[in-house]
Each structure stands twice: as structure tokens, then as C-alpha cells.
Design a protein around this motif. Sequence first.
Motif, PDB file in Angstrom:
ATOM      1  N   ALA A 124      15.738 -32.445 -61.403  1.00 46.66           N
ATOM      2  CA  ALA A 124      15.210 -33.344 -62.426  1.00 46.66           C
ATOM      3  C   ALA A 124      16.128 -34.547 -62.609  1.00 46.66           C
ATOM      4  O   ALA A 124      15.666 -35.681 -62.756  1.00 46.66           O
ATOM      5  N   ALA A 150       5.114 -39.589 -61.163  1.00 44.77           N
ATOM      6  CA  ALA A 150       5.200 -38.474 -60.224  1.00 44.77           C
ATOM      7  C   ALA A 150       3.787 -38.074 -59.823  1.00 44.77           C
ATOM      8  O   ALA A 150       2.957 -37.743 -60.678  1.00 44.77           O
ATOM      9  N   SER A 183      16.654 -41.707 -59.489  1.00 42.03           N
ATOM     10  CA  SER A 183      15.870 -42.482 -58.543  1.00 42.03           C
ATOM     11  C   SER A 183      14.809 -43.318 -59.254  1.00 42.03           C
ATOM     12  O   SER A 183      14.572 -44.476 -58.891  1.00 42.03           O
ATOM     13  N   SER A 184      14.161 -42.732 -60.260  1.00 40.66           N
ATOM     14  CA  SER A 184      13.144 -43.496 -60.987  1.00 40.66           C
ATOM     15  C   SER A 184      13.779 -44.674 -61.721  1.00 40.66           C
ATOM     16  O   SER A 184      13.143 -45.734 -61.863  1.00 40.66           O
ATOM     17  N   HIS A 222      19.492 -44.512 -52.819  1.00 44.82           N
ATOM     18  CA  HIS A 222      18.964 -43.268 -53.390  1.00 44.82           C
ATOM     19  C   HIS A 222      20.118 -42.349 -53.767  1.00 44.82           C
ATOM     20  O   HIS A 222      21.120 -42.250 -53.046  1.00 44.82           O
ATOM     21  N   TYR A 273       5.588 -36.812 -55.239  1.00 44.97           N
ATOM     22  CA  TYR A 273       6.006 -38.114 -54.740  1.00 44.97           C
ATOM     23  C   TYR A 273       6.285 -38.996 -55.949  1.00 44.97           C
ATOM     24  O   TYR A 273       5.607 -38.897 -56.976  1.00 44.97           O
ATOM     25  N   GLN A 274       7.270 -39.881 -55.835  1.00 44.54           N
ATOM     26  CA  GLN A 274       7.543 -40.827 -56.914  1.00 44.54           C
ATOM     27  C   GLN A 274       7.114 -42.218 -56.467  1.00 44.54           C
ATOM     28  O   GLN A 274       7.680 -42.765 -55.523  1.00 44.54           O
ATOM     29  N   ALA A 318      10.014 -35.319 -53.644  1.00 50.07           N
ATOM     30  CA  ALA A 318      11.043 -35.195 -54.669  1.00 50.07           C
ATOM     31  C   ALA A 318      11.028 -33.794 -55.266  1.00 50.07           C
ATOM     32  O   ALA A 318      10.035 -33.059 -55.138  1.00 50.07           O
ATOM     33  N   GLU A 374       9.004 -44.367 -52.135  1.00 51.96           N
ATOM     34  CA  GLU A 374      10.310 -43.751 -51.862  1.00 51.96           C
ATOM     35  C   GLU A 374      10.130 -42.931 -50.586  1.00 51.96           C
ATOM     36  O   GLU A 374       9.560 -41.845 -50.608  1.00 51.96           O
ATOM     37  N   SER A 419      18.113 -35.848 -60.367  1.00 54.79           N
ATOM     38  CA  SER A 419      17.957 -36.712 -59.198  1.00 54.79           C
ATOM     39  C   SER A 419      16.711 -37.579 -59.326  1.00 54.79           C
ATOM     40  O   SER A 419      16.736 -38.781 -59.025  1.00 54.79           O
ATOM     41  N   ARG A 420      15.622 -36.990 -59.785  1.00 45.76           N
ATOM     42  CA  ARG A 420      14.396 -37.760 -59.968  1.00 45.76           C
ATOM     43  C   ARG A 420      14.576 -38.853 -61.007  1.00 45.76           C
ATOM     44  O   ARG A 420      14.100 -39.975 -60.835  1.00 45.76           O
TER      45      ARG A 420
END
Length: 537
Positions: A339, A513, A345-346, A423, A502-503, A497, A468, A341-342
Motif C-alpha cells: 500500500a 486503481a 507511486s501515485s 518509481h 493497475y494505476q 501494483a 505505469e 508503494s502504491r
Amino acid sequence: MSNVSFRPLLGAGLLVLFSLSLPAQEDVSNKLSAEFVPDNALAAIFASPSKVLQDPSFEMMPIEVLQAQGLEMIGVDPMHIDQLTVVVGPPGPQGPVGGVVIQFSQDYSIEDLNPQIFREAEPQESNGREVYLLAGPPNTVLFRKDARTFIIGVGNYLNSIVDGNQGQGSLARLLPRIPDQNGITAVAVLDQIRPMLTGLLKQNVRQMPAQVQGVVRLPELTDALVVNVKPAGLLNFQATVVALCTDADAAQEAAGVLNDSIDFGIAKVVEDATQGMDSSDPVRNASAKYGVRLADFLGNSFRPKIVGNRLVIKPASNAGTVGALVGLLLPAIQAARGAASRVRSSNNQRQILLAMHIYHDTYQKLPDAQIKDKEGKPLLSWRVSILPFIEHQALYEQFHLDEPWDSEHNLPLANQMPDAFRHPDLPTEKNETVYQVAAGKGLMFDNDKANRFRDVGDGLSNTVLLTETDAAHAVVWSKPEDSSIDMNDPAGHLHVAPGDVYQFGFGDGSVQAIPLDMDLETLKALFTRAGGEFVKR
């Protein structure tokens, strides 16, 4: 110099995090020092790597390997670090601030350090002090106070640390009352962040089970926290957590809240474990019984004891318990890491999307997917075009926009990739990015025409602007290249992800997401900008 993270310099100290120590009531003459703790500091962590590594409990640890790694990566022998002090300051407009004070048992110079840890080789002046820029978060600098004291500042906090304790801060006044022993000691005060913590808890109280809603009161009942762990043999440790409450009544109330939460946690584990108890599988039944017994043991080991205005928690700490805890918590830890990491990245995607919108507001169109010369030959990526809008105007001005990305002048600039294009987890080269636009006929970036938001007939919130990709499809950030999207399999090159999603960055600036099992036609509709499809999500 190479843009290498400075985190290894902290590695020698962080390697001993599992061996923290500080008994709450032990009579020790030495106390923690507040010398480098500013009055507005929120927390401080103290460690003595050299003492921990010389503890008899660590006799069979690979000390020689740690020393060799420290010298190779940083230029510092961890056995020479007498004291490591991490200071956390109040969050600023640009994010967290803080620093690290490293005190050595032997003299060290700047020349002893590995040059790869520096962002720039030459020193700069800051308030009359000679500092060195380090790779890492913005405004991370190194100051050599003397031959045996190096100070790292993050977020313009260096001067506050160097000037140190002025005798007014609650943390600085508390530290000299706490014993200093071998290991790491973490101390935090809540007075400055109490309103924020209480507000966050109250915002989420309705989502909490009724049995644990009392945790909303904990910040109001607590003045400070002291966390102490010390080695108690190989692969074993003893931990102590002390909460300093506002008074004895607050300690009683806080203990009640914690006990209610522990009771709820035990009951929940027992409920989940016993759901399959009627099964005919004896191994499954036995595992369920063990889960119940383990939950009861671990839960009760965390129950607080009241000593005046203090709550003292000493959880069980033998190697078997540690192993069981790791086994139980590993899925949750992995989910939390995924979470996080997401989120990171977001945040990168949002920064890029915001730059796209500012560019559009400025030029009444999106940047071209490729910067081209007069003959139409691609020279540079759209990422170069948005550099001024992600706070990299200086880097933008260094590019020769009439030369290709790999010209003699432009190619070295590829090694200065902004963090927004990097990333947080994917294993790419240091100049490669996975953030790529949806470029192609009928997509957000159509090379046959100027790309304007007004031309997005399907709606900005329904049209993918940014993707991404996976690491295999990463590209050099300044190169005029984005992985082509095969509309028969538009997700074939994308990164999956954590959470099996996918983001995507959408035209309206949002990052969403998208589940892997979305049907193909709906996924294709998200990529087209004026296909006229009805998108139901």
C-alpha cells in the motif's frame, strides 16, 4: 558525482534496531543527552552501534562483514560510531524534517567518505557553515562539526540541530531524566502533535469497532512515549514501552482503553481461528487451537501495568515468540508495504499530472509526446517539456532543445532524472522511468494533432493520460519514447501494483486503481479519448 542514496550512512546504526535498550526504572548514572535536540523537536532516537556490536550476545554476528560493508559503501567503520542520534522535527511545508548526529571514537575527515554519497563534490555555505549536499531527500546536507562529530540535516533542519537545546523544549527537558544504556532508546513527546493525532483519530472513529473507539482519547491522556529494547541473548531481546500520562487518573483511563482493545483483538483472532473447528481435518483443528492459545498469550503479554502516572508494557520476548509474531504479522506487513508503494507511486503520478495541467493552462494544449525538429525528427521526450512545472527549471534550461536526447551535450543530462519520474520499487536503471503517456491514434496523446483537453469527448475522468509500465518497458526519461499501447491488449506492458491493480493517471488529474479483471472493452474505452463509449466502473 553519482546520485546515490545516502541511506547507507545510517545503515550501521539501523542494523542494531532490534537491540534497543532502556529499562524504565533502572538506576543508572548516565542520562540521555539533549545537546543536539532543538526545542521544537518531536522525537529522538539514541543508539550506540559500537557498544551493541561488542555485546557478548553478538559474538557470532558477522561483525567483520558489517565493518567491510561500512568502509566500502560509506567509508566509515561501524565499530567507530560511539553514538548515533536521530532527531525528528515538526513537519514543514515541504514535508518531514530532522537529522542525524554521528559521533565517532576516532577522527574522520570528509575525504575519508565515499564520494558517491555526495550530490555535489564541492561544499556550499549555509549560515556561515561549510556543508555538503547529499543524495537523498531535498535539502539533505552534511556538516562536519569537528573531527569526531558529523551532522546530517534534512529539510533545512541542520542549523536547528547544530544550535541544539536552548532549554525550552519539552523533549529536551525530558531526555536528561532518562537513563542511557547500550542499544537504542526512542523518546517522543506529543504536545505539538496532539491536536493533529486527535483529529485524525476522530475522523476515522466511525470506521472503528465500538470496542476500540476509546483510542481516540489516548493522545489527550499521554504526554510522552519511551520505547526501550535491549539484547537478551542471540536472536532474543527485551522490550519496554513506557507511556508518561498527564496524571494518575489519565493512566487508569488509558490502561482501560488499551485493555479493551487487547480484549477485542484476542476475541477477533479467536473468532477467525475457530471458524473451521468443525472440520474433520485434525491438523486444521489443531492449528486453530494453537492460534487461539497464541493469541491469548501474546495479547496478555501486552497488557499495561500502572505505576503512578505511567503505563509500562513489557511484551514477551523470547525467540519463539518473535518467530510467531513475524509469522502472524508478515502478511499485514507485506500488505502495508504494498500500500505504501502504491501511495508513493501515485504521488509521483499526481505531480506529473499537475505539471501537465499547468502546462495546458500556460500553452492551451498538452505538451507534444515528442519534441521534434523542423523536419519532424523526434529529439526529446515530453518529460523534458514539463521540467519547469515540477520545480526543475534549471535542468530544463541546460537542455539543447534542438538536439537529440543522446547528443554529446544532452546525454549526460539523462543522469539527472527528477525523483518524480522514479518509481519507488521497480528495479530500473537510474535514468529510466516507467511513467509513460497514453500515446497513439485516438488516445490522449495523438501525434497527428495538437492535444487539448477540449478534444477529449469521453470526459477527462474517463480517459487515461498516464500509465505505469513494468520494469521491462522502462525507458530513458529524456528519450522521445513511450511504450506503444496495443489496443488488443492495452494492459500487456503495464505494472501490476500491489493489490492486483493497475494505476492509471486520468485526464482530470486523478490517479485511480483499476482491477486486473476489468473486461477488455471497458479497459479499451478508458484509453480512447473520443470513442463515444459508455464507461461503467
